[in-house]
Motif scaffolding. Structure first.
Motif, PDB file in Angstrom:
ATOM      1  N   GLU A  67       5.974  -2.816  10.121  1.00 23.84           N
ATOM      2  CA  GLU A  67       4.774  -2.053   9.755  1.00 23.84           C
ATOM      3  C   GLU A  67       4.922  -0.549  10.026  1.00 23.84           C
ATOM      4  OE1 GLU A  67       2.224  -4.350  12.504  1.00 23.84           O
ATOM      5  OE2 GLU A  67       1.697  -2.403  13.343  1.00 23.84           O
ATOM      6  N   TYR A  77       1.897   0.884   2.370  1.00 22.88           N
ATOM      7  CA  TYR A  77       2.765  -0.153   2.937  1.00 22.88           C
ATOM      8  C   TYR A  77       2.665  -0.273   4.452  1.00 22.88           C
ATOM      9  CZ  TYR A  77       4.870  -0.568  -1.610  1.00 22.88           C
ATOM     10  OH  TYR A  77       5.047  -0.791  -2.945  1.00 22.88           O
ATOM     11  N   ASP A 134      -2.343  -3.552   8.657  1.00 24.40           N
ATOM     12  CA  ASP A 134      -2.855  -4.240   7.469  1.00 24.40           C
ATOM     13  C   ASP A 134      -2.279  -3.674   6.185  1.00 24.40           C
ATOM     14  OD1 ASP A 134      -4.505  -6.096   8.802  1.00 24.40           O
ATOM     15  OD2 ASP A 134      -5.850  -4.422   9.309  1.00 24.40           O
ATOM     16  N   LYS A 190       0.720  -3.258   3.138  1.00 22.33           N
ATOM     17  CA  LYS A 190       1.217  -4.296   2.228  1.00 22.33           C
ATOM     18  C   LYS A 190       2.374  -5.106   2.844  1.00 22.33           C
ATOM     19  CE  LYS A 190       2.834  -5.216  -2.441  1.00 22.33           C
ATOM     20  NZ  LYS A 190       3.538  -4.745  -3.626  1.00 22.33           N
ATOM     21  N   ASN A 224       2.845  -6.082   5.947  1.00 24.72           N
ATOM     22  CA  ASN A 224       2.325  -7.155   6.798  1.00 24.72           C
ATOM     23  C   ASN A 224       1.510  -8.167   6.019  1.00 24.72           C
ATOM     24  OD1 ASN A 224       3.551  -6.367   9.090  1.00 24.72           O
ATOM     25  ND2 ASN A 224       1.707  -5.750  10.197  1.00 24.72           N
ATOM     26  N   ARG A 225       0.777  -7.695   4.999  1.00 17.92           N
ATOM     27  CA  ARG A 225      -0.031  -8.643   4.207  1.00 17.92           C
ATOM     28  C   ARG A 225       0.874  -9.690   3.556  1.00 17.92           C
ATOM     29  NH1 ARG A 225      -2.556  -4.472   1.570  1.00 17.92           N
ATOM     30  NH2 ARG A 225      -1.795  -5.276  -0.431  1.00 17.92           N
ATOM     31  N   LEU A 226       1.944  -9.205   2.916  1.00 17.64           N
ATOM     32  CA  LEU A 226       2.853 -10.140   2.238  1.00 17.64           C
ATOM     33  C   LEU A 226       3.622 -10.995   3.241  1.00 17.64           C
ATOM     34  CD1 LEU A 226       4.247  -8.084  -0.770  1.00 17.64           C
ATOM     35  CD2 LEU A 226       2.352  -9.695  -0.705  1.00 17.64           C
ATOM     36  N   ARG A 230       2.504 -11.941   6.188  1.00 15.49           N
ATOM     37  CA  ARG A 230       1.583 -12.973   6.698  1.00 15.49           C
ATOM     38  C   ARG A 230       1.457 -14.112   5.690  1.00 15.49           C
ATOM     39  NH1 ARG A 230      -1.494  -8.673   9.458  1.00 15.49           N
ATOM     40  NH2 ARG A 230      -2.677  -8.246   7.586  1.00 15.49           N
ATOM     41  N   HIS A 231       1.377 -13.741   4.410  1.00 15.96           N
ATOM     42  CA  HIS A 231       1.250 -14.764   3.372  1.00 15.96           C
ATOM     43  C   HIS A 231       2.486 -15.681   3.373  1.00 15.96           C
ATOM     44  CE1 HIS A 231      -0.057 -16.576  -0.381  1.00 15.96           C
ATOM     45  NE2 HIS A 231       1.184 -16.470  -0.799  1.00 15.96           N
ATOM     46  N   TYR A 241       9.439  -6.158  -0.823  1.00 19.23           N
ATOM     47  CA  TYR A 241       7.973  -6.202  -0.872  1.00 19.23           C
ATOM     48  C   TYR A 241       7.347  -5.199  -1.838  1.00 19.23           C
ATOM     49  CZ  TYR A 241       8.797  -2.479   2.552  1.00 19.23           C
ATOM     50  OH  TYR A 241       9.247  -1.345   3.173  1.00 19.23           O
ATOM     51  N   ASP A 292       4.086  -9.710  -5.093  1.00 18.73           N
ATOM     52  CA  ASP A 292       2.703  -9.957  -4.687  1.00 18.73           C
ATOM     53  C   ASP A 292       2.609 -11.424  -4.272  1.00 18.73           C
ATOM     54  OD1 ASP A 292       2.640 -11.424  -7.011  1.00 18.73           O
ATOM     55  OD2 ASP A 292       1.548  -9.926  -8.151  1.00 18.73           O
ATOM     56  N   GLU A 293       1.430 -11.841  -3.853  1.00 18.76           N
ATOM     57  CA  GLU A 293       1.270 -13.205  -3.327  1.00 18.76           C
ATOM     58  C   GLU A 293       1.680 -14.244  -4.379  1.00 18.76           C
ATOM     59  OE1 GLU A 293      -0.750 -10.744  -2.696  1.00 18.76           O
ATOM     60  OE2 GLU A 293      -1.350 -10.800  -0.584  1.00 18.76           O
TER      61      GLU A 293
END
Ligand SMILES: Cc1ncc(COP(=O)(O)O)c(C=O)c1O
Length: 463
Positions: A292, A359, A363, A365, A367-369, A371-372, A439, A443-444
């Protein structure tokens, strides 16, 4: 009329160049439209590609990890191979294709590079872009706290590490011992073949300097782990008084299997080493731009304890950062090839995109990806019992199938390659499967599509 612009600047602004670039990028996007998912090899191209690959392997006296020969085309996380197949690339050429394949931003940067003089940047001639890049890299490294006064660009990750070693040995002369962690890997020069904890890679090579391998952080026994490593260091220091020049850290071990350290562990070991005059070096070739924060040392809050850091892979150029008192003596560093116009422009384009794309941060991008991906892997593991983990940090994600059996995991990764997802193993005992997620182009939904292939392959492999 007098002008304060160089010819290079007026050339770059010529309307014909702008039009030509727009046309080229339009054509690129049009042709990328036909790449929309995994594709098997084209039957008419398979035999020829196989023959080309076999000849190439013979010529270079060694086989490739995968029968992977790029066609020179791709779209985001998808890469087209010379046999006409299209695959998801979750290892990104071991971390280099952070911006994905044929990213229009990188293609544009390379058109600019192609139009500029000086293909090869080096000791005698660098374009002005190199100075802009060094400014930006130093700003990024010093973004929270001023740490580094210098940044020296070079051609590969291991060369950035060699430069780090040379300035450190010179400063700490005559100390010549190195502390490195078990499972460490930092490249394949003669010097690093000693430092890597991979005896198999130094068979037949002469010793350059002594290296003491010490235990890395063990998350299952955090407190004991700190004490054990401190004790191992002290034992060696007492045995070889004044002989240790440096200790080398990977804050998340890459080739070793995506093992993650801990802030307290790093701080305690770094403080101990510094109190004995041992320089603290951090290899961020694999960790740069994966967590991050731009640098892993920023994530772990180690700014006050480090002396030299080096980066590579995602950064497109490689570079060594160091404090003022580590500045090299005259002539210690210098190379005909430090980078290319293409590498420098690609690096500038990547850094710009990362700084503007949301990025970074808890929170962001990345870490979001991450975490997913982690939650999907965890759910699959809980449901099927086929994998352990996941492990790693940020966009460095790994899992252990087949109890970490090296042969089985290697065979699985080869099958996964055939099924359309490129990953790689990491570590031994256990051997893991790792992703260096590109990343910026995921995307998810895209991650779910790739994981479906991974999960189906795991199921069929286990059956
Ligand atoms: C942590 C680390 N350091 C250094 C290197 C060497 O980088 P290069 O292969 O660009 O020389 C690698 C390569 O995998 C690496 O993972």
């Amino acid at each position: 009329m007098t002008t304060t612009q160089t010819n290079a600047q007026t050339f770059a602004q010529d309307s014909r160049i702008k039009e030509a670039k727009a046309l080229l990028l339009d054509a690129l996007r049009d042709h990328q439209n036909s790449i929309d998912g995994v594709r098997p090899p084209h039957p008419g191209m398979q035999a020829e590609t196989h023959a080309i690959l076999s000849r190439f392997e013979e010529q270079r006296a060694g086989s490739l990890i995968f029968p992977y020969l790029g066609s020179g085309f791709g779209k985001g996380p998808l890469v087209e191979l010379a046999d006409g197949s299209v695959k998801y690339d979750l290892i990104a050429g071991i971390g280099v294709y952070l911006m994905g394949h044929n990213n229009p931003l990188i293609v544009e940067a390379n058109i600019d590079a192609a139009l500029s003089d000086v293909v090869i940047h080096g000791n005698l001639l660098q374009n002005v872009d190199s100075t802009v890049l060094v400014d930006q890299l130093l700003q990024l490294a010093n973004r929270d706290t001023h740490v580094f006064d210098h940044c020296y660009i070079t051609s590969s990750g291991v060369m950035a590490g060699e430069n780090a070693l040379k300035i450190t040995f010179q400063k700490k002369h005559p100390a010549n011992r190195i502390f490195a962690f078990k499972r460490n890997f930092a490249g394949r020069t003669l010097a690093f073949s000693q430092i890597n904890d991979k005896p198999g890679l130094r068979i037949g090579l002469p010793d350059c300097f002594p290296v003491d391998h010490i235990p890395y952080f063990d998350p299952t026994r955090p407190e004991e782990s700190i004490e054990e490593t401190k004790q191992a260091i002290m034992d060696r220091i007492l045995l070889h008084r004044g002989e240790h020049a440096a200790i080398i850290f990977e804050l998340v071990q890459g080739e070793g299997g995506f093992h993650v350290g801990q802030r307290l562990f790093f701080r305690e070991i770094m403080k101990l080493c510094r109190s004995h005059g041992i320089a603290v070096l951090v290899d961020e070739v694999q960790t740069f731009a994966r967590l991050e924060t731009p640098f892993a040392f920023q994530y772990f809050g180690l700014e006050d304890l480090i002396d030299v850091v080096w980066i590579g892979k995602a950064s497109q150029v490689c570079a060594t950062f160091f404090r003022k008192d580590f500045a090299p003596g005259k002539g210690l560093m210098g190379q005909t090839y430090t980078s290319t116009a293409s590498m420098v422009r690609s690096s500038l384009a990547t850094l710009k995109h990362l700084s503007e794309g949301g990025y970074w941060g808890p929170d962001g991008k990345i870490n979001r990806l991450a975490r997913h991906t982690v939650s999907r892997l965890k759910a699959f593991g809980d449901e099927t019992g086929l994998i352990e983990g996941p492990y790693g940090l940020g966009s460095m994600i790994a899992f252990t199938p087949f109890g970490g059996d090296g042969e089985k995991v290697t065979a699985f990764v080869q099958t996964l390659f055939k099924n359309g997802v490129i990953t790689l193993t990491a570590g031994a005992n256990p051997t893991r499967v790792r992703f260096l997620l590109p990343y910026t182009v995921l995307d998810e939904k895209e991650i779910d599509k790739t994981l479906e292939i991974v999960f189906a392959t795991l199921r069929s492999f286990s059956a």
